[in-house]
Design an enzyme around this catalytic site. Sequence first.
Site, PDB file in Angstrom:
ATOM      1  N   ASN A   1       0.834  -1.206   0.000  1.00 36.09           N
ATOM      2  CA  ASN A   1       0.000   0.000   0.000  1.00 36.09           C
ATOM      3  C   ASN A   1       0.867   1.255   0.000  1.00 36.09           C
ATOM      4  OD1 ASN A   1       0.597  -0.936   2.652  1.00 36.09           O
ATOM      5  ND2 ASN A   1      -1.016   0.307   3.541  1.00 36.09           N
TER       6      ASN A   1
ATOM      7  N   GLU B   1      -2.959  -4.639  -3.117  1.00 37.58           N
ATOM      8  CA  GLU B   1      -3.429  -5.520  -4.190  1.00 37.58           C
ATOM      9  C   GLU B   1      -3.389  -4.791  -5.529  1.00 37.58           C
ATOM     10  OE1 GLU B   1      -4.811  -4.831  -1.312  1.00 37.58           O
ATOM     11  OE2 GLU B   1      -6.096  -6.429  -0.563  1.00 37.58           O
TER      12      GLU B   1
ATOM     13  N   CYS C   1     -10.212  -5.074   0.018  1.00 38.05           N
ATOM     14  CA  CYS C   1     -11.354  -4.163   0.031  1.00 38.05           C
ATOM     15  C   CYS C   1     -12.175  -4.351  -1.251  1.00 38.05           C
ATOM     16  CB  CYS C   1     -10.881  -2.716   0.165  1.00 38.05           C
ATOM     17  SG  CYS C   1     -10.193  -2.033  -1.355  1.00 38.05           S
TER      18      CYS C   1
ATOM     19  N   CYS D   1     -10.486  -3.294  -4.579  1.00 37.76           N
ATOM     20  CA  CYS D   1      -9.463  -4.235  -5.064  1.00 37.76           C
ATOM     21  C   CYS D   1     -10.097  -5.500  -5.631  1.00 37.76           C
ATOM     22  CB  CYS D   1      -8.481  -4.576  -3.947  1.00 37.76           C
ATOM     23  SG  CYS D   1      -7.423  -3.173  -3.544  1.00 37.76           S
TER      24      CYS D   1
HETATM   25  N1  THU Z   1      -5.341  -1.442   2.393  1.00 38.25           N
HETATM   26  C1  THU Z   1      -4.776  -2.278   1.475  1.00 38.25           C
HETATM   27  O1  THU Z   1      -3.586  -2.128   1.125  1.00 38.25           O
HETATM   28  N2  THU Z   1      -5.539  -3.273   0.954  1.00 38.25           N
HETATM   29  C2  THU Z   1      -6.855  -3.474   1.240  1.00 38.25           C
HETATM   30  O2  THU Z   1      -7.488  -4.321   0.632  1.00 38.25           O
HETATM   31  C3  THU Z   1      -7.511  -2.668   2.267  1.00 38.25           C
HETATM   32  C4  THU Z   1      -6.714  -1.556   2.850  1.00 38.25           C
HETATM   33  C5  THU Z   1      -4.527  -0.348   2.953  1.00 38.25           C
HETATM   34  C6  THU Z   1      -4.970   1.033   2.546  1.00 38.25           C
HETATM   35  C7  THU Z   1      -4.412   1.882   3.676  1.00 38.25           C
HETATM   36  O3  THU Z   1      -3.091   2.266   3.363  1.00 38.25           O
HETATM   37  C8  THU Z   1      -4.381   0.947   4.870  1.00 38.25           C
HETATM   38  O4  THU Z   1      -4.578  -0.367   4.365  1.00 38.25           O
HETATM   39  C9  THU Z   1      -5.417   1.238   5.919  1.00 38.25           C
HETATM   40  O5  THU Z   1      -6.670   1.339   5.348  1.00 38.25           O
END
Ligand code: THU
Length: 135
Positions: free
Chosen positions: A46, A59, A90, A93
Amino acid sequence: MLTSAERQLLLEKARKAKLKAYAPYSRYLVGAALLTEDGEVFTGANIENASYGLTVCAERTAVFSAVLKGKKKFKGIAVSSKEGDLPYPCGACRQVLEEFSPDMEVILDISDGMKVYALNELLPYAFRLTLSEEG
Ligand code: THU
């Protein structure tokens, strides 16, 4: 279906990719590792922004780097986040993964093992765009 060796390898790569996350705001690190149909692995993490809404999930960074290399068919993705948390992707994604490979596997890190789903279990009735001839 992935072999258990492929799943294990993806999980290890997702855990390692997590260390590349840029998450100074949430401090919630997420890593992903995506296996292409032809056996290549692309990783992602992320990447947050001071303007919070511009954050991109692990993702999606993995998918985007694969697509930029011409790879659009995926067998599976592993996701790893905070120990003890089940890192379900999420909704955004899930939709982005579905665009390329609706039947792929989603492998979630659960510290002492993994949970495996088919993407279409996690996102039934995904949005698909049908464009009309007339525009
Ligand atoms: N995040 C992801 O990298 N993938 C997901 O499917 C859900 C959330 C990250 C986004 C943000 O940087 C952190 O998790 C907290 O929401």
